[in-house]
Every structure is written in structure tokens, then in C-alpha cells.
Design a protein around this motif. Structure first.
Motif, PDB file in Angstrom:
ATOM      1  N   GLN A 203      12.050  17.280  -9.798  1.00  0.00           N
ATOM      2  CA  GLN A 203      11.486  16.020 -10.214  1.00  0.00           C
ATOM      3  C   GLN A 203      10.216  16.195 -11.035  1.00  0.00           C
ATOM      4  O   GLN A 203       9.674  15.239 -11.562  1.00  0.00           O
ATOM      5  CB  GLN A 203      11.153  15.180  -8.980  1.00  0.00           C
ATOM      6  CG  GLN A 203      12.392  14.790  -8.174  1.00  0.00           C
ATOM      7  CD  GLN A 203      12.030  13.993  -6.947  1.00  0.00           C
ATOM      8  OE1 GLN A 203      10.914  13.495  -6.816  1.00  0.00           O
ATOM      9  NE2 GLN A 203      12.970  13.855  -6.032  1.00  0.00           N
TER      10      GLN A 203
ATOM     11  N   PHE B 115       3.850   5.506 -14.067  1.00  0.00           N
ATOM     12  CA  PHE B 115       5.041   5.322 -13.235  1.00  0.00           C
ATOM     13  C   PHE B 115       5.890   6.582 -13.055  1.00  0.00           C
ATOM     14  O   PHE B 115       6.300   6.885 -11.920  1.00  0.00           O
ATOM     15  CB  PHE B 115       5.900   4.181 -13.790  1.00  0.00           C
ATOM     16  CG  PHE B 115       7.151   3.936 -12.995  1.00  0.00           C
ATOM     17  CD1 PHE B 115       7.079   3.305 -11.756  1.00  0.00           C
ATOM     18  CD2 PHE B 115       8.391   4.348 -13.458  1.00  0.00           C
ATOM     19  CE1 PHE B 115       8.227   3.086 -11.003  1.00  0.00           C
ATOM     20  CE2 PHE B 115       9.544   4.139 -12.722  1.00  0.00           C
ATOM     21  CZ  PHE B 115       9.457   3.498 -11.495  1.00  0.00           C
TER      22      PHE B 115
ATOM     23  N   LYS C  46       6.194   7.516  -9.095  1.00  0.00           N
ATOM     24  CA  LYS C  46       7.445   7.257  -8.396  1.00  0.00           C
ATOM     25  C   LYS C  46       7.902   8.451  -7.570  1.00  0.00           C
ATOM     26  O   LYS C  46       8.714   8.296  -6.658  1.00  0.00           O
ATOM     27  CB  LYS C  46       8.544   6.855  -9.398  1.00  0.00           C
ATOM     28  CG  LYS C  46       9.056   7.987 -10.267  1.00  0.00           C
ATOM     29  CD  LYS C  46      10.192   7.504 -11.155  1.00  0.00           C
ATOM     30  CE  LYS C  46      10.777   8.639 -11.993  1.00  0.00           C
ATOM     31  NZ  LYS C  46      11.899   8.169 -12.843  1.00  0.00           N
ATOM     32  N   ARG C  47       7.369   9.640  -7.857  1.00  0.00           N
ATOM     33  CA  ARG C  47       7.717  10.810  -7.049  1.00  0.00           C
ATOM     34  C   ARG C  47       7.077  10.761  -5.674  1.00  0.00           C
ATOM     35  O   ARG C  47       7.519  11.436  -4.754  1.00  0.00           O
ATOM     36  CB  ARG C  47       7.324  12.086  -7.793  1.00  0.00           C
ATOM     37  CG  ARG C  47       8.047  12.223  -9.127  1.00  0.00           C
ATOM     38  CD  ARG C  47       7.749  13.537  -9.825  1.00  0.00           C
ATOM     39  NE  ARG C  47       8.444  13.558 -11.098  1.00  0.00           N
ATOM     40  CZ  ARG C  47       7.903  13.296 -12.270  1.00  0.00           C
ATOM     41  NH1 ARG C  47       6.612  13.014 -12.322  1.00  0.00           N
ATOM     42  NH2 ARG C  47       8.598  13.306 -13.376  1.00  0.00           N
ATOM     43  N   GLN C  48       6.021   9.974  -5.555  1.00  0.00           N
ATOM     44  CA  GLN C  48       5.407   9.757  -4.250  1.00  0.00           C
ATOM     45  C   GLN C  48       6.125   8.627  -3.507  1.00  0.00           C
ATOM     46  O   GLN C  48       6.503   8.784  -2.351  1.00  0.00           O
ATOM     47  CB  GLN C  48       3.925   9.403  -4.419  1.00  0.00           C
ATOM     48  CG  GLN C  48       3.187   9.137  -3.122  1.00  0.00           C
ATOM     49  CD  GLN C  48       3.176  10.349  -2.224  1.00  0.00           C
ATOM     50  OE1 GLN C  48       2.915  11.462  -2.672  1.00  0.00           O
ATOM     51  NE2 GLN C  48       3.470  10.143  -0.946  1.00  0.00           N
ATOM     52  N   SER C  49       6.315   7.493  -4.181  1.00  0.00           N
ATOM     53  CA  SER C  49       7.059   6.371  -3.608  1.00  0.00           C
ATOM     54  C   SER C  49       7.518   5.477  -4.752  1.00  0.00           C
ATOM     55  O   SER C  49       6.702   4.790  -5.372  1.00  0.00           O
ATOM     56  CB  SER C  49       6.194   5.571  -2.632  1.00  0.00           C
ATOM     57  OG  SER C  49       6.868   4.396  -2.219  1.00  0.00           O
ATOM     58  N   GLU C  50       8.820   5.493  -5.011  1.00  0.00           N
ATOM     59  CA  GLU C  50       9.328   4.730  -6.147  1.00  0.00           C
ATOM     60  C   GLU C  50       9.147   3.232  -5.936  1.00  0.00           C
ATOM     61  O   GLU C  50       8.814   2.494  -6.869  1.00  0.00           O
ATOM     62  CB  GLU C  50      10.799   5.051  -6.390  1.00  0.00           C
ATOM     63  CG  GLU C  50      11.348   4.393  -7.651  1.00  0.00           C
ATOM     64  CD  GLU C  50      12.684   4.955  -8.073  1.00  0.00           C
ATOM     65  OE1 GLU C  50      13.203   4.526  -9.123  1.00  0.00           O
ATOM     66  OE2 GLU C  50      13.215   5.839  -7.372  1.00  0.00           O
ATOM     67  N   SER C  51       9.344   2.759  -4.706  1.00  0.00           N
ATOM     68  CA  SER C  51       9.220   1.322  -4.446  1.00  0.00           C
ATOM     69  C   SER C  51       7.785   0.846  -4.628  1.00  0.00           C
ATOM     70  O   SER C  51       7.539  -0.210  -5.226  1.00  0.00           O
ATOM     71  CB  SER C  51       9.714   0.990  -3.036  1.00  0.00           C
ATOM     72  OG  SER C  51       8.976   1.690  -2.057  1.00  0.00           O
TER      73      SER C  51
ATOM     74  N   ALA D 230       5.440   2.362  -6.428  1.00  0.00           N
ATOM     75  CA  ALA D 230       5.113   2.510  -7.852  1.00  0.00           C
ATOM     76  C   ALA D 230       5.694   1.368  -8.668  1.00  0.00           C
ATOM     77  O   ALA D 230       5.049   0.844  -9.582  1.00  0.00           O
ATOM     78  CB  ALA D 230       5.619   3.853  -8.373  1.00  0.00           C
ATOM     79  N   LEU D 231       6.918   0.956  -8.327  1.00  0.00           N
ATOM     80  CA  LEU D 231       7.538  -0.164  -9.032  1.00  0.00           C
ATOM     81  C   LEU D 231       6.782  -1.460  -8.747  1.00  0.00           C
ATOM     82  O   LEU D 231       6.592  -2.297  -9.640  1.00  0.00           O
ATOM     83  CB  LEU D 231       8.996  -0.301  -8.603  1.00  0.00           C
ATOM     84  CG  LEU D 231       9.835  -1.346  -9.357  1.00  0.00           C
ATOM     85  CD1 LEU D 231       9.874  -1.031 -10.848  1.00  0.00           C
ATOM     86  CD2 LEU D 231      11.244  -1.400  -8.781  1.00  0.00           C
TER      87      LEU D 231
ATOM     88  N   LEU E 135      -1.079   5.220  -3.461  1.00  0.00           N
ATOM     89  CA  LEU E 135      -0.319   6.269  -4.133  1.00  0.00           C
ATOM     90  C   LEU E 135      -1.200   7.468  -4.483  1.00  0.00           C
ATOM     91  O   LEU E 135      -0.784   8.624  -4.320  1.00  0.00           O
ATOM     92  CB  LEU E 135       0.338   5.712  -5.399  1.00  0.00           C
ATOM     93  CG  LEU E 135       1.475   4.709  -5.165  1.00  0.00           C
ATOM     94  CD1 LEU E 135       1.816   3.984  -6.457  1.00  0.00           C
ATOM     95  CD2 LEU E 135       2.709   5.417  -4.609  1.00  0.00           C
TER      96      LEU E 135
END
Length: 246
Positions: free
Chosen positions: A7, A81, A85-90, A92-93, A165
């Protein structure tokens, strides 16, 4: 470890370019928004702006700077982003979504200010009391967009979500990220207090509770622009625990 590497960006240098681009956008939000507030002063603080001589060119310049602020707001989230998102995609979104909402609210405020300018020019010397009331209503709308956008949305998005994040990933020093985790909820709380009439938007109390969020955003932008990300597994692909907090 293989999952982390798969990733990761193509090179650590690519991640640092992302960091510096995000830092530049954060700095630009300050560079655009602060002069915009000063340029708006005639229309925001003159109850008879519509009937007076006006300062339309100055106000339009402020509107242009606020449009650029809205663009820079969204750019900070979009640029970060792919890393976040590699930490938490939700989460980050959610951060991207809140930045978009914040910028949408800002644009609504810009439209209100420009409507005051257009109304003044259309009525010229024929402005009456009703026109003045309409202008004041549009200015009041502008004030509320600042409360709902840069206060609530930025506090929750830049403060709580981005702070979380950055803290969990270690991309920036965790003590710095803690300022966001504290400042974000504080900004939302003081915005709620203003919303329910506990004190005014321009009060010293509101400024005091908003200050940590401002410090967090400014320090994050400067850190990313000058130093980039810390070498954590999220971007290096090293085994977790290889990078120490500092």
C-alpha cells in the motif's frame, strides 16, 4: 509487512512530496482567508452599506480570496487522502467529506456577500429601508456560514478527524497531533455556545477556545511544508514499531 509495503507510495520521496504539497495548501488557507476577512470589513460592519458609497472592488477581492480558500481547503484533504486512508479509509473519507461541506458553506457565504454588492449597485441612490434590511439579512447569513463552516466543520474535520489520523499514524509528532484532538472538540463546543447565544462570535471567550484549533492547523501546515512526514511504517513499509515517537 508485505501488506504495508503493497500500500506504500512508489518511493518515500513521493510521500514527502505529498506532505509538502499538503503543507503548502494548509499555509495557503491562512494566506487567503485572513486578508479576505479584512477586505470584507466594509460590508460586514456597515449597516448602511447598500445606501452608501460602498467598497465593491475591495469586497469582490475578498470574495475571490475566499473562493481560493475553499479550493485550498478541499485540496488539503484530497492531497492527504491517499496517505491517510492507509491508517483508516473511513475516517479519511469522512475528513474529505467534511472539507467539502466546509467549503460549500464558505461559498454560500461568498454568494451572500456578493448579493449585497449586486443589490447596492442595482438600487444605487434609490436604496430604501427595506433594501437595507435585506442587506443586513444577507450579512447575517454570511456570519452564520462562518459559524457553521470554519467553526463546526473545521473543528470536527481538521481537528478531531485529522488529529486522530495523524496521532495514530505518527506522520507528525504526536504531541502536535494532540493539539488537534483537543482543539477540534473545543472549537465545536465554543461554536455551539455561540449558536445558543452564550456569547458572541467576536468575543474573547470564543477566540480563546478556538485558538488551539488555529495553532494546530498552522503548525501542521508549517511542519509538513518544511519537514514532511516522519518515517513511519505507513509510508516506509518498515515493520510496525520500527519508527519511534518523537
Amino acid at each position: 509487512m508485505d501488506a504495508i509495503r503493497s500500500q506504500a507510495p512508489e518511493t518515500p520521496a513521493a510521500a514527502q512530496r505529498t506532505a509538502r504539497a499538503a503543507g503548502a495548501w494548509f499555509v495557503l488557507t491562512f494566506a487567503f482567508s485572513i486578508p479576505a476577512v479584512l477586505l470584507y470589513d466594509p460590508v460586514l460592519n456597515d449597516a448602511d452599506y447598500i445606501a452608501g458609497a460602498g467598497a465593491d472592488t475591495r469586497v469582490r477581492l475578498g470574495a475571490l480570496l475566499e473562493i481560493l480558500t475553499a479550493v485550498a481547503n478541499i485540496a488539503t484533504a484530497v492531497v492527504l487522502f491517499p496517505i491517510l486512508k492507509r491508517q483508516s479509509e473511513s475516517v479519511a473519507l469522512g475528513y474529505v467529506a467534511l472539507r467539502i461541506v466546509e467549503s460549500t458553506v464558505i461559498v454560500l457565504g461568498i454568494a451572500a456577500v456578493l448579493a449585497v454588492v449586486a443589490l447596492r449597485q442595482d438600487l444605487a441612490a434609490g436604496a430604501d429601508a427595506d433594501a437595507a434590511l435585506i442587506g443586513q439579512a444577507l450579512v447575517a447569513l454570511k456570519d452564520q456560514t462562518f459559524l457553521l463552516g470554519p467553526a463546526f466543520c473545521a473543528g470536527f474535520g481538521n481537528g478531531l478527524l485529522l488529529g486522530y489520523l495523524m496521532y495514530r499514524s505518527g506522520l507528525v509528532p504526536r504531541p502536535m497531533a494532540l493539539i488537534g484532538l483537543v482543539g477540534g472538540p473545543a472549537a465545536c463546543a465554543t461554536a455551539a455556545a455561540v449558536l445558543f447565544g452564550a456569547y458572541g462570535q467576536q468575543s474573547a471567550v470564543n477566540l480563546l477556545f478556538t485558538a488551539p484549533e488555529i495553532v494546530w492547523e498552522a503548525s501542521l501546515g508549517i511542519w509538513l511544508l518544511t519537514k514532511g512526514f516522519r518515517p513511519v511504517p505507513l509510508i516506509t513499509g518498515a515493520p510496525p514499531g520500527a519508527a519511534q515517537d518523537r
